[in-house]
Design a protein around this motif. Structure first.
Motif, PDB file in Angstrom:
ATOM      1  N   MET A 243     -43.389   7.190   9.157  1.00 14.19           N
ATOM      2  CA  MET A 243     -42.259   6.800   8.304  1.00 14.19           C
ATOM      3  C   MET A 243     -41.048   6.375   9.139  1.00 14.19           C
ATOM      4  N   TYR A 244     -41.193   6.402  10.471  1.00 15.83           N
ATOM      5  CA  TYR A 244     -40.086   6.019  11.350  1.00 15.83           C
ATOM      6  C   TYR A 244     -40.527   4.877  12.261  1.00 15.83           C
ATOM      7  N   SER A 245     -39.539   4.233  12.879  1.00 13.19           N
ATOM      8  CA  SER A 245     -39.847   3.318  13.986  1.00 13.19           C
ATOM      9  C   SER A 245     -40.438   4.159  15.118  1.00 13.19           C
ATOM     10  N   VAL A 246     -41.022   3.498  16.106  1.00 16.58           N
ATOM     11  CA  VAL A 246     -41.600   4.237  17.237  1.00 16.58           C
ATOM     12  C   VAL A 246     -40.520   5.087  17.916  1.00 16.58           C
ATOM     13  N   GLY A 247     -39.348   4.493  18.139  1.00 18.49           N
ATOM     14  CA  GLY A 247     -38.259   5.225  18.807  1.00 18.49           C
ATOM     15  C   GLY A 247     -37.786   6.420  18.005  1.00 18.49           C
ATOM     16  N   GLU A 248     -37.611   6.236  16.691  1.00 13.34           N
ATOM     17  CA  GLU A 248     -37.172   7.369  15.843  1.00 13.34           C
ATOM     18  C   GLU A 248     -38.245   8.458  15.801  1.00 13.34           C
ATOM     19  N   HIS A 249     -39.503   8.040  15.784  1.00 13.81           N
ATOM     20  CA  HIS A 249     -40.599   9.015  15.831  1.00 13.81           C
ATOM     21  C   HIS A 249     -40.516   9.840  17.124  1.00 13.81           C
ATOM     22  N   LEU A 254     -39.265  14.908  19.922  1.00 10.85           N
ATOM     23  CA  LEU A 254     -38.506  15.667  20.935  1.00 10.85           C
ATOM     24  C   LEU A 254     -37.911  16.946  20.351  1.00 10.85           C
ATOM     25  N   ILE A 255     -37.377  16.839  19.140  1.00 12.52           N
ATOM     26  CA  ILE A 255     -36.757  18.003  18.491  1.00 12.52           C
ATOM     27  C   ILE A 255     -37.819  19.054  18.149  1.00 12.52           C
ATOM     28  N   ASN A 256     -39.044  18.584  17.864  1.00 12.75           N
ATOM     29  CA  ASN A 256     -40.088  19.485  17.375  1.00 12.75           C
ATOM     30  C   ASN A 256     -40.836  20.236  18.465  1.00 12.75           C
ATOM     31  N   VAL A 257     -40.544  19.931  19.727  1.00 13.39           N
ATOM     32  CA  VAL A 257     -41.247  20.633  20.802  1.00 13.39           C
ATOM     33  C   VAL A 257     -40.264  21.560  21.506  1.00 13.39           C
ATOM     34  N   ARG A 258     -40.777  22.664  22.050  1.00 13.30           N
ATOM     35  CA  ARG A 258     -39.850  23.635  22.667  1.00 13.30           C
ATOM     36  C   ARG A 258     -39.209  23.058  23.921  1.00 13.30           C
ATOM     37  N   ASN A 259     -38.125  23.700  24.320  1.00 20.05           N
ATOM     38  CA  ASN A 259     -37.324  23.243  25.452  1.00 20.05           C
ATOM     39  C   ASN A 259     -38.044  23.523  26.769  1.00 20.05           C
ATOM     40  N   ARG A 353     -49.396  17.903  20.480  1.00 19.47           N
ATOM     41  CA  ARG A 353     -50.037  17.382  19.267  1.00 19.47           C
ATOM     42  C   ARG A 353     -49.282  17.817  18.012  1.00 19.47           C
ATOM     43  N   ARG A 354     -48.853  19.085  18.022  1.00 21.85           N
ATOM     44  CA  ARG A 354     -48.143  19.613  16.846  1.00 21.85           C
ATOM     45  C   ARG A 354     -46.798  18.893  16.665  1.00 21.85           C
ATOM     46  N   ALA A 355     -46.065  18.718  17.770  1.00 22.49           N
ATOM     47  CA  ALA A 355     -44.761  18.040  17.699  1.00 22.49           C
ATOM     48  C   ALA A 355     -44.936  16.595  17.229  1.00 22.49           C
ATOM     49  N   ASP A 356     -45.991  15.945  17.693  1.00 23.07           N
ATOM     50  CA  ASP A 356     -46.299  14.571  17.299  1.00 23.07           C
ATOM     51  C   ASP A 356     -46.554  14.489  15.790  1.00 23.07           C
ATOM     52  N   VAL A 357     -47.384  15.392  15.296  1.00 25.51           N
ATOM     53  CA  VAL A 357     -47.739  15.404  13.863  1.00 25.51           C
ATOM     54  C   VAL A 357     -46.513  15.685  12.991  1.00 25.51           C
ATOM     55  N   ALA A 359     -43.597  14.877  13.467  1.00 22.67           N
ATOM     56  CA  ALA A 359     -42.686  13.727  13.450  1.00 22.67           C
ATOM     57  C   ALA A 359     -43.295  12.523  12.728  1.00 22.67           C
ATOM     58  N   GLN A 360     -44.460  12.717  12.129  1.00 20.76           N
ATOM     59  CA  GLN A 360     -45.107  11.644  11.369  1.00 20.76           C
ATOM     60  C   GLN A 360     -44.712  11.729   9.895  1.00 20.76           C
ATOM     61  N   SER A 361     -45.374  10.961   9.045  1.00 20.73           N
ATOM     62  CA  SER A 361     -45.088  11.019   7.605  1.00 20.73           C
ATOM     63  C   SER A 361     -45.762  12.257   7.007  1.00 20.73           C
ATOM     64  N   HIS A 362     -45.559  12.478   5.719  1.00 19.30           N
ATOM     65  CA  HIS A 362     -46.168  13.647   5.067  1.00 19.30           C
ATOM     66  C   HIS A 362     -47.631  13.413   4.711  1.00 19.30           C
ATOM     67  N   TYR A 363     -48.108  12.206   4.949  1.00 22.44           N
ATOM     68  CA  TYR A 363     -49.494  11.853   4.621  1.00 22.44           C
ATOM     69  C   TYR A 363     -50.470  12.704   5.450  1.00 22.44           C
TER      70      TYR A 363
END
Length: 439
Positions: A243-249, A254-259, A353-357, A359-363
């Motif tokens: 649901m985002y551009s590649v950059g926004e994804h 980045l936010i979804n993965v730990r520091n 993988r989890r952070a990637d998913v 950041a994807q759509s709800h599909y």
């Protein structure tokens, strides 16, 4: 009066200088962090004493950057930087002043510093010296240049990136005039070494707000050292999974993965190759076939360009390559995946993988997360049972094969690889006795 707790050794240096008629203060980041309730990494001291005058007062010192007025005072083997008040001469390379002039006036020294929140000084005698409104900006959560933003950024272009990094670390906004100075002088970042840019980028990525990279993009900053990210911000993803551009994804990932440095770098680059891999079918659906290999290649090129060490480069590249790796949900396939990705990196692969998913759509989101959870459980069971997933835990080695009658040579390696395949398929066969039956 606002008070902060100065460490005993820092106070000892300040008091020694004061006792001999000089001014001395804790200055910069340590003052800022103390008021924010953070523990300062180091304590810098500024003084009206000339370098030689400071050296005369302490038995153990060494010259750190004496041409810029900095010496290190050692107290019980701990070093503290003490710098003479100074004003900087003309800057000719967006980094170094042509010359520095030592002065006796604190205000002149504070005026050359980058941001108001870093231009405060403190000692117990005078309390807080805050000439440029640093405390007000701290309370308001604002990054603002001392004086004219263009002048500050002309002196050292890295301050442009530092300003965004401070905003990311502290959760602050950037003042409008400071932003304008950043936008105008962003091209001068080309004069800054890759090593210095790398340091600031990692600090930003490992902050609570790694997505401040978006602000850096808007201000034309990323274009100067990672233009591939700018391209990613322009690439749309007409696909039910996104649901985002590649950059926004990338920013959401980045936010979804730990520091963690390697994880955050892996998320920054995991889809960077989509800028080169996009195709659109007759139904208007976008596809990015082969983007994993392209992302790995581009990640390696960018990390090399920014002078990252080889260990970081190799770990990030591997996570980028495998970020989209799927396997059937059976133990033998998970064992095979652990073997491919590596025992050390496999837990990080699961986080990627989890952070990637996320950041994807709800599909199909729930199904994807459930699948990752199942792989994680299978991985943990495999590790708990200490099942063999690599040659280092195979019950036989080259010497065993030679003792069993095999000749040294290429065949040894081929046989070990075949036995490992067998054990990955049937972990119960991982005994010396059993494996020697299969050579």
């Amino acid at each position: 009066m606002v008070e902060i707790q100065i460490p005993e050794k820092v106070n000892k240096i300040i008091h020694t200088l004061q006792a001999h008629g000089y001014e001395a203060y804790a200055v910069g980041g340590c003052v800022r962090d103390s008021f924010l309730g953070r523990i300062p990494m180091d304590w810098d001291i500024t003084t009206s004493a000339m370098p030689e005058e400071t050296k005369a007062l302490f038995p153990h010192t060494f010259d750190t950057g004496i041409e810029h007025g900095t010496i290190t005072v050692l107290l019980d083997h701990e070093g503290f930087e003490v710098t003479t008040y100074r004003v900087d001469g003309k800057y000719e390379d967006s980094r170094h002043p042509k010359e520095v002039t030592f002065v006796r006036n604190l205000k002149e020294d504070l005026l050359r510093r980058d941001f108001t929140i870093n231009a405060m000084a403190y000692n117990e005698k005078d309390g807080l010296v805050d000439i440029f409104g640093g405390m007000e900006d701290l309370r308001s959560g604002v990054i603002r240049c001392v004086g004219d933003a263009r002048s500050r950024f002309s002196e050292d272009a890295l301050r442009i990136l530092r300003g965004v990094r401070f905003a990311a670390q502290l959760g602050f906004d950037i003042a409008p005039d400071t932003k304008e100075g950043m936008r105008e002088l962003a091209p001068t970042l080309r004069n800054i070494s890759a090593e210095r840019i790398q340091t600031e980028l990692v600090k930003m990525l490992c902050s609570p707000r790694p997505d401040m990279l978006r602000e850096a993009w808007k201000l034309g900053i990323t274009k100067e050292f990672i233009p591939e990210f700018d391209e990613a911000m322009e690439i749309t993803q007409e696909n039910p999974h996104h649901m985002y551009s590649v950059g926004e994804h990338i920013l959401h990932a980045l936010i979804n993965v730990r520091n963690d440095k390697v994880l955050r770098l892996a998320m920054l680059f995991h889809d960077i190759g989509k800028t080169k891999a996009k195709t659109v079918d007759e139904n208007g659906v976008a596809h990015f076939r082969g983007h994993e290999e392209m992302s790995e290649k581009m990640a390696g090129e960018i990390l090399k360009r920014l002078k990252f060490d080889n260990d970081t480069l190799n770990r990030v590249k591997k996570l980028v390559y495998f970020h989209d790796y799927y396997m059937p949900l059976e133990p033998k396939y998970v064992r095979r995946a652990i073997n491919k990705i590596g025992e050390e990196l496999f837990p990080l692969y699961l986080e990627v993988r989890r952070a990637d998913v996320l950041a994807q759509s709800h599909y199909q989101l729930e199904e994807k997360l459930s699948e990752i959870g199942t792989v994680k459980n299978l991985y943990e069971e495999i590790m708990e049972k200490k099942e063999c997933v690599s040659l280092k835990t195979l019950a036989v080695g080259g010497r065993d094969l030679i003792e069993a009658g095999m000749k040294p040579g290429k065949e040894i390696g081929t046989t070990l690889a075949r036995l490992l395949e067998l054990v990955i398929e049937h972990p119960e066969l991982n005994t010396k006795e059993e494996l020697l039956k299969h050579i």
